[in-house]
Design a protein around this motif. Structure first.
Motif, PDB file in Angstrom:
ATOM      1  N   CYS A   9       0.842  -1.210   0.000  1.00 16.85           N
ATOM      2  CA  CYS A   9       0.000   0.000   0.000  1.00 16.85           C
ATOM      3  C   CYS A   9       0.871   1.251   0.000  1.00 16.85           C
ATOM      4  O   CYS A   9       0.918   2.003   0.994  1.00 16.85           O
ATOM      5  N   GLY A  10       1.573   1.459  -1.088  1.00 18.73           N
ATOM      6  CA  GLY A  10       2.411   2.651  -1.236  1.00 18.73           C
ATOM      7  C   GLY A  10       1.876   3.528  -2.342  1.00 18.73           C
ATOM      8  O   GLY A  10       0.673   3.564  -2.599  1.00 18.73           O
ATOM      9  N   LYS A  11       2.805   4.219  -3.010  1.00 17.49           N
ATOM     10  CA  LYS A  11       2.414   5.252  -3.978  1.00 17.49           C
ATOM     11  C   LYS A  11       1.706   4.700  -5.211  1.00 17.49           C
ATOM     12  O   LYS A  11       0.669   5.214  -5.628  1.00 17.49           O
ATOM     13  N   ILE A  12       2.268   3.628  -5.794  1.00 14.41           N
ATOM     14  CA  ILE A  12       1.663   3.146  -7.051  1.00 14.41           C
ATOM     15  C   ILE A  12       0.285   2.536  -6.777  1.00 14.41           C
ATOM     16  O   ILE A  12      -0.614   2.623  -7.610  1.00 14.41           O
ATOM     17  N   ARG A  16      -2.566   4.535  -8.756  1.00 13.69           N
ATOM     18  CA  ARG A  16      -2.944   3.763  -9.949  1.00 13.69           C
ATOM     19  C   ARG A  16      -3.845   2.585  -9.631  1.00 13.69           C
ATOM     20  O   ARG A  16      -5.004   2.552 -10.028  1.00 13.69           O
ATOM     21  N   ARG A  39      -0.911   1.136   7.035  1.00 11.15           N
ATOM     22  CA  ARG A  39      -1.095   1.528   5.628  1.00 11.15           C
ATOM     23  C   ARG A  39      -2.283   0.781   5.011  1.00 11.15           C
ATOM     24  O   ARG A  39      -3.101   1.362   4.322  1.00 11.15           O
ATOM     25  N   GLU A  92       3.761  -5.393 -10.383  1.00  6.41           N
ATOM     26  CA  GLU A  92       4.427  -4.164 -10.831  1.00  6.41           C
ATOM     27  C   GLU A  92       5.810  -4.477 -11.406  1.00  6.41           C
ATOM     28  O   GLU A  92       6.389  -5.509 -11.140  1.00  6.41           O
ATOM     29  N   LYS A  93       6.312  -3.539 -12.182  1.00  5.68           N
ATOM     30  CA  LYS A  93       7.661  -3.680 -12.741  1.00  5.68           C
ATOM     31  C   LYS A  93       8.658  -3.169 -11.720  1.00  5.68           C
ATOM     32  O   LYS A  93       8.258  -2.367 -10.856  1.00  5.68           O
ATOM     33  N   TRP A 165      13.520   3.717  -0.497  1.00  3.73           N
ATOM     34  CA  TRP A 165      13.961   2.314  -0.637  1.00  3.73           C
ATOM     35  C   TRP A 165      14.505   2.078  -2.043  1.00  3.73           C
ATOM     36  O   TRP A 165      15.259   1.137  -2.266  1.00  3.73           O
ATOM     37  N   ASP A 179      14.566   0.305 -13.009  1.00 10.18           N
ATOM     38  CA  ASP A 179      13.344   1.037 -12.657  1.00 10.18           C
ATOM     39  C   ASP A 179      12.703   1.677 -13.895  1.00 10.18           C
ATOM     40  O   ASP A 179      11.509   1.492 -14.154  1.00 10.18           O
TER      41      ASP A 179
END
Ligand SMILES: NC(=O)c1ccc[n+]([C@@H]2O[C@H](COP(=O)([O-])OP(=O)(O)OC[C@H]3O[C@@H](n4cnc5c(N)ncnc54)[C@H](O)[C@@H]3O)[C@@H](O)[C@H]2O)c1
Length: 348
Positions: A9-12, A16, A39, A92-93, A165, A179
Motif C-alpha cells: 500500500c504505497g504510492k503506485i 494507480r 497503511r 508491478e515492474k 527504498w 526502474d
C-alpha cells in the motif's frame, strides 16, 4: 464481478491500482495487505474492503486477482504465492530481480492456469499504440534505428521519502536502469516487433546520495546501445537526475521517415515522412510522476486491461513470459556495465 486485492500500500497502489480498480464497474475491492498494518488500514478506509493481517489471509478471502505493488525484491515470492493460491496476478515492474525468479513466476502462472501480467503501462499509452499500428502498416518503412529516453528528478520525489527504498540495494536490487529502463526496453520490443539480442551499457551513480553524503549503492543513470535480432541499432538513456521536466520520449527512424512519440509538448505523436509529408497527432500526454504525485487523476488503462483479460479469459499480451524478454536485456545491461563488454542476450 471480479474480487480483487492489493498487496503493498504505497504510492503506485494509491495513484494507480486502487483508484483504477475502484473506477472499473466489474471490480469489487476485497481488501489490502501491507507489512505496515496502518497503511493497509488507511487504504481500506479510503478505497473500501478490509485490511488483512497476512498475505495468505487475503489470498484465502475469495479474491480472483491481486496486484503486487511492493518493493522490487519481494515481487517474485509474493506473485508465486498468489499464483499457487489460484489467484491471477498483476505484478508491478520490474518483474523480478533475477532471471531465475522471472522463470519461476512464469512457470507458476502456467502450472496453475492463472494469468501473470506485468505493469508495463507504457505499452498502453495512446501514442505508443498508434505508433505500433503505423510501424506495422509500413508508414516509415523498415526501422533502422531509435533513441528512447526516460528521465525524471528521482524516485525520492515520487515516494516523498528522501532516503527512498529505491536507493537501497537490498530492497530495489537495481537503480534507474531497471526502474525506468525496463519500461523503455519493453516498449522497444513492442514498437519494433523485434527483440533485443546485443547490449552494451554504461551505468553510473552521478549525483544521488544517502543522507550521510555517500553515493547511493545503485545507478542513477544508464546509457545503453541495443541491437535487435533484425539488425536495428538504437540507444536508451534512463536517468534519475533530469532536474527539469520529465523526458519520456521515443523516436524511431525508418527507411521512409521518422516517428516521434512524446517528443513534443503539444503533439504526442509526430510522423515525418521522407517525401516531406507531416502528420501531427494530439492523443494524450504521458502521465508524469509530477502529475501523479500532485493528486491529478489519470487512468493508465493497466487495470482495465488486466480485468478484461480475466473476464474474457484472454491471456494478457503484457504477460510475464513476454516481459521476461525485456528483463533479460536489463540483466545483460548490468553485466555489460560491470565487465565493460558487449553482452549477447539469448532470447526465445
Ligand atoms: N508502473 C510504473 O510506472 C511504476 C511506477 C512507480 C512504481 N512502480 C513499482 O511499484 C512498486 C512499488 O513502488 P511504490 O512507488 O508504490 O513504492 P512505495 O514505497 O510507495 O510502496 C511500497 C509498499 O510496499 C510495502 N511492502 C514492502 N515490502 C512488503 C512486503 N513484503 N509485504 C507487504 N508489503 C510490503 C511497503 O510497506 C510500502 O507500503 C515498485 O516495484 C516500483 O518499481 C511502478
Amino acid at each position: 464481478m471480479l474480487n480483487v486485492g492489493i498487496i503493498g500500500c504505497g504510492k503506485i497502489a494509491e495513484v494507480r491500482h486502487a483508484p483504477e480498480y475502484l473506477e472499473n464497474p466489474s471490480c469489487n475491492i476485497v481488501g489490502f495487505f501491507d507489512e505496515i498494518p496502518a497503511r493497509a488500514e488507511s487504504y481500506a478506509e479510503k478505497f473500501g474492503g478490509k485490511a488483512f493481517n497476512t498475505i495468505q489471509e487475503l489470498l484465502n478471502s475469495g479474491v480472483d486477482a491481486v496486484s503486487v505493488c511492493t518493493s522490487n525484491t519481494t515481487h517474485a515470492e509474493i506473485s508465486i504465492q498468489a499464483l499457487n493460491a489460484g489467484v491471477h496476478v498483476l505484478c508491478e515492474k520490474p518483474m523480478a530481480t533475477t532471471l531465475e525468479d522471472c522463470q519461476k513466476m512464469v512457470e507458476a502462472a502456467e502450472r496453475n492456469g492463472k494469468f501473470l501480467m506485468i505493469g508495463q503501462n507504457q505499452r498502453l499509452a495512446k501514442a505508443h499504440v498508434k505508433a505500433r499500428k503505423l510501424i506495422e502498416s509500413g508508414e516509415i518503412g523498415k526501422i533502422l534505428t531509435f533513441r528512447t529516453t526516460f528521465g525524471h528528478p528521482g524516485p525520492e520525489n515520487w515516494t516523498g521519502q528522501k532516503n527512498s527504498w529505491f536507493f537501497d540495494k537490498t530492497k530495489a536490487a537495481f537503480g534507474a536502469m531497471a526502474d525506468l529502463g525496463v519500461h523503455k526496453t519493453d516498449l522497444i520490443h513492442f514498437l519494433t516487433g523485434d527483440v533485443i539480442t546485443e547490449v552494451t551499457a554504461q551505468l553510473g551513480t552521478l549525483d544521488k546520495k544517502y543522507p550521510d553524503g555517500t553515493p547511493i549503492s545503485v545507478d542513477d543513470n544508464a546509457y545503453c546501445i541495443y541491437q535487435t535480432r533484425g539488425g536495428i541499432i538504437g540507444t536508451l538513456h534512463v536517468s534519475w537526475t533530469f532536474y527539469g521536466d520529465e523526458d519520456n520520449s521515443t523516436v524511431l527512424y525508418g527507411t521512409d521517415g521518422v516517428i516521434r512519440c512524446y517528443d513534443d509538448p503539444k503533439y504526442s505523436l509526430i510522423v515525418e515522412k521522407r517525401d516531406g509529408g507531416r502528420a501531427y497527432y494530439i492523443l494524450d500526454q504521458m502521465t508524469s510522476n509530477k502529475e501523479q504525485t500532485s493528486g491529478a487523476r489519470t487512468n493508465t488503462g493497466v487495470i482495465d486491461t488486466f480485468v478484461n483479460c480475466i473476464l474474457t479469459n484472454t491471456p494478457p499480451a503484457i504477460s510475464g513470459r513476454e516481459v521476461m524478454k525485456a528483463m533479460k536485456v536489463i540483466f545483460a545491461a548490468e553485466e555489460s556495465a560491470q565487465n565493460g563488454k558487449k553482452v549477447t542476450v539469448v532470447q526465445d
